[in-house]
Design an enzyme around this catalytic site. Structure first.
Site, PDB file in Angstrom:
ATOM      1  N   ASP A   1      40.704  46.781  35.567  1.00 23.21           N
ATOM      2  CA  ASP A   1      41.084  46.574  36.966  1.00 23.21           C
ATOM      3  C   ASP A   1      42.481  45.980  37.095  1.00 23.21           C
ATOM      4  O   ASP A   1      43.189  46.230  38.064  1.00 23.21           O
ATOM      5  CB  ASP A   1      40.059  45.712  37.694  1.00 23.21           C
ATOM      6  CG  ASP A   1      39.759  44.402  36.968  1.00 23.21           C
ATOM      7  OD1 ASP A   1      40.241  44.207  35.838  1.00 23.21           O
ATOM      8  OD2 ASP A   1      39.020  43.566  37.550  1.00 23.21           O
ATOM      9  N   HIS A   2      42.884  45.182  36.088  1.00 22.81           N
ATOM     10  CA  HIS A   2      44.205  44.550  36.067  1.00 22.81           C
ATOM     11  C   HIS A   2      44.359  43.869  34.715  1.00 22.81           C
ATOM     12  O   HIS A   2      43.407  43.794  33.930  1.00 22.81           O
ATOM     13  CB  HIS A   2      44.353  43.510  37.189  1.00 22.81           C
ATOM     14  CG  HIS A   2      43.234  42.511  37.203  1.00 22.81           C
ATOM     15  ND1 HIS A   2      43.095  41.532  36.227  1.00 22.81           N
ATOM     16  CD2 HIS A   2      42.174  42.345  38.035  1.00 22.81           C
ATOM     17  CE1 HIS A   2      42.019  40.824  36.463  1.00 22.81           C
ATOM     18  NE2 HIS A   2      41.431  41.299  37.557  1.00 22.81           N
TER      19      HIS A   2
ATOM     20  N   ASP B   1      37.343  44.218  32.607  1.00 21.13           N
ATOM     21  CA  ASP B   1      38.051  43.345  33.548  1.00 21.13           C
ATOM     22  C   ASP B   1      39.134  42.550  32.819  1.00 21.13           C
ATOM     23  O   ASP B   1      38.866  41.832  31.865  1.00 21.13           O
ATOM     24  CB  ASP B   1      37.050  42.381  34.191  1.00 21.13           C
ATOM     25  CG  ASP B   1      37.583  41.743  35.468  1.00 21.13           C
ATOM     26  OD1 ASP B   1      38.778  41.390  35.504  1.00 21.13           O
ATOM     27  OD2 ASP B   1      36.807  41.601  36.422  1.00 21.13           O
TER      28      ASP B   1
ATOM     29  N   HIS C   1      41.788  34.215  31.330  1.00 20.45           N
ATOM     30  CA  HIS C   1      42.145  33.139  32.264  1.00 20.45           C
ATOM     31  C   HIS C   1      42.163  31.787  31.541  1.00 20.45           C
ATOM     32  O   HIS C   1      43.013  30.932  31.822  1.00 20.45           O
ATOM     33  CB  HIS C   1      41.143  33.076  33.413  1.00 20.45           C
ATOM     34  CG  HIS C   1      41.422  34.005  34.536  1.00 20.45           C
ATOM     35  ND1 HIS C   1      42.566  33.952  35.303  1.00 20.45           N
ATOM     36  CD2 HIS C   1      40.683  35.032  35.042  1.00 20.45           C
ATOM     37  CE1 HIS C   1      42.532  34.888  36.235  1.00 20.45           C
ATOM     38  NE2 HIS C   1      41.398  35.562  36.099  1.00 20.45           N
TER      39      HIS C   1
ATOM     40  N   SER D   1      40.623  40.979  41.404  1.00 19.54           N
ATOM     41  CA  SER D   1      39.540  41.902  41.062  1.00 19.54           C
ATOM     42  C   SER D   1      38.906  42.535  42.298  1.00 19.54           C
ATOM     43  O   SER D   1      38.433  43.670  42.233  1.00 19.54           O
ATOM     44  CB  SER D   1      38.468  41.179  40.244  1.00 19.54           C
ATOM     45  OG  SER D   1      38.953  40.828  38.966  1.00 19.54           O
TER      46      SER D   1
ATOM     47  N   THR E   1      34.048  42.703  40.975  1.00 18.48           N
ATOM     48  CA  THR E   1      34.101  44.091  40.519  1.00 18.48           C
ATOM     49  C   THR E   1      32.817  44.847  40.829  1.00 18.48           C
ATOM     50  O   THR E   1      32.861  45.911  41.458  1.00 18.48           O
ATOM     51  CB  THR E   1      34.428  44.159  39.017  1.00 18.48           C
ATOM     52  OG1 THR E   1      35.690  43.506  38.789  1.00 18.48           O
ATOM     53  CG2 THR E   1      34.532  45.602  38.551  1.00 18.48           C
TER      54      THR E   1
ATOM     55  N   GLU F   1      30.695  47.056  33.904  1.00 21.07           N
ATOM     56  CA  GLU F   1      31.838  46.160  33.729  1.00 21.07           C
ATOM     57  C   GLU F   1      31.581  45.148  32.622  1.00 21.07           C
ATOM     58  O   GLU F   1      30.528  44.514  32.580  1.00 21.07           O
ATOM     59  CB  GLU F   1      32.128  45.392  35.023  1.00 21.07           C
ATOM     60  CG  GLU F   1      33.354  44.496  34.889  1.00 21.07           C
ATOM     61  CD  GLU F   1      33.346  43.282  35.825  1.00 21.07           C
ATOM     62  OE1 GLU F   1      34.440  42.802  36.156  1.00 21.07           O
ATOM     63  OE2 GLU F   1      32.249  42.806  36.207  1.00 21.07           O
TER      64      GLU F   1
ATOM     65  N   ASP G   1      38.327  39.177  31.104  1.00 17.38           N
ATOM     66  CA  ASP G   1      39.107  38.483  32.136  1.00 17.38           C
ATOM     67  C   ASP G   1      38.888  36.976  32.077  1.00 17.38           C
ATOM     68  O   ASP G   1      39.851  36.196  32.084  1.00 17.38           O
ATOM     69  CB  ASP G   1      38.697  39.025  33.502  1.00 17.38           C
ATOM     70  CG  ASP G   1      39.340  38.280  34.656  1.00 17.38           C
ATOM     71  OD1 ASP G   1      40.553  38.445  34.864  1.00 17.38           O
ATOM     72  OD2 ASP G   1      38.632  37.529  35.353  1.00 17.38           O
TER      73      ASP G   1
END
Length: 387
Positions: A318-319, A64, A279, A108, A160, A270, A275
């Site tokens: 996912d991004h 993620d 952040h 997500s 996710t 995952e 992620d």
């Protein structure tokens, strides 16, 4: 009311303003529609890809928030030319990640929905589009008699894992996600968030899951298993209460292989905290979780070699999160300042295939990862019908 009085209610300047606003709305709508069409047209069609071979098991790993510069920073951190996820790949490329929310990056929820169902949806929505449930690959696999599992380091209530196991209009609807998961028939759920799931242990048990919060309590003979841990370790080896993602992946693969009765399995894994750390602008934390993800891929491939059936393994993200900019810094120069935003970006992300899959373009869309996986799931039905 006289004609002159009616005219005074809508003075000419107001009419002009209304016309301008209407025209602007039309133009904006056309532009947004054009952007959406342009994005869709850019997806190279691989729906009719002639898939080579057949696989008994399928494992999809998602890092993620992991972008290309995350991987580059990971190389510097470990002092290697390539991470394992790179060096072991037979096919690699990049993935477009946009959602139906035209302006800005995906979240997500929409990205997981695309990876799980092959369909785009709006940000914040899990497994649905315009209120209609979208069938995910976990459900397709169960229809084929395959065992199924979902593993996530943060816990399976996140967007996710929910994309592969639930259908809710709002990713924040944790009770709705849990309700769907308990009714899903999925064989295995593993991850973090012990405190949350402890409060729901009776519901989990009532749904037929053997609930465990220690590795030693995971019941490999149970009909269904739900494991929730206080946290997952990023060390090479975990503990009974804080296992590594790699250890959970191995348990999950071996459990599902046995539970499948020879029918194969589909498993999504995952690493959630690449992620989360991105952040927060936490480079050290991100690198620790990236390394844990890399070790998980290595463990998955090692276990796949030992299982009796053939296994398709795909790793992606996912991004991208954090707008990380790596410019050749050495390990001691890696810093939090390399993150340029605390949000997601529209950057493409990597994909790696560790099995023989021919004909994949270098750039694909996230929906097409779902297409490839579904193609192999459904090939099982075709093969059985021909036998």
């Amino acid at each position: 009311m006289t004609e002159s009085t009616a005219k005074k209610k809508f003075p000419k300047p107001l009419k002009i303003v209304l016309i301008i606003l209407l025209a602007a709305a039309i133009v904006t709508g056309v532009v947004f529609a054009g952007l959406a069409i342009a994005r869709a047209v850019d997806i190279k069609a691989i729906d009719d890809l002639a898939l080579a071979g057949q696989y008994d098991n399928i494992v999809l790993l998602i890092g993620d928030g992991m972008g290309f510069d995350h991987i580059a920073a990971g190389r510097a951190y470990l002092g290697v030319q390539e991470l394992f996820m790179e060096s072991a790949a037979t096919v690699r490329g990049d993935v477009t990640t946009f959602s139906r929310t035209v302006v800005g990056p995906t979240d997500s929820a929409a990205a997981a929905t695309a990876l799980a169902t092959g369909e785009k949806t709006d940000n914040g929505v899990v497994g649905q589009y315009l209120g209609k449930d979208l069938k995910n690959n976990t459900e397709y696999a169960m229809e084929q008699g395959m065992a199924t599992g979902v593993i996530a380091s943060e816990g399976v209530k996140g967007a996710t894992p929910a994309g592969f196991s639930a259908h809710v209009a709002n990713r924040g609807d944790e009770s709705g996600i849990l309700e769907d998961q308990l009714a899903s028939g999925i064989d295995l759920f593993l991850g973090g968030a012990k405190d949350y799931y402890d409060d729901h242990a009776p519901e989990i048990a009532s749904a037929g899951y053997a609930y465990a919060t220690r590795v030693s309590d995971l019941d490999a003979q149970a009909d269904k298993v739900w494991g929730a841990f206080s946290e997952l370790s990023t060390d090479e080896a975990g503990s009974d209460e804080t296992p590594t993602l790699a250890e959970l992946a191995e348990f999950g693969m071996r459990y599902l292989d046995a539970a499948s009765g020879g029918e194969g399995f589909f498993l999504m894994i995952e690493e959630s905290h690449i992620d989360k750390c991105s952040h927060n602008g936490d480079i050290k934390g991100m690198l620790e979780h990236l390394t844990a993800y890399d070790r998980t891929i290595e463990r998955v491939l090692a276990v796949a070699e030992e299982l009796p059936g053939s296994t398709l393994v795909i790793a992606t993200a996912d991004h991208e999160t954090g707008g990380l900019e790596y410019s050749g810094e050495s390990a001691d120069m890696l810093s939090d300042d390399m993150f340029t935003t605390g949000s997601h970006t529209t950057d493409n992300v990597p994909y790696f295939v560790y099995s023989e899959v021919e004909g994949l373009p270098e750039t694909i869309d996230n929906t097409q990862i779902a297409t490839v996986i579904r193609g192999y799931i459904l090939r099982r039905q075709t093969a059985r019908a021909a036998a």
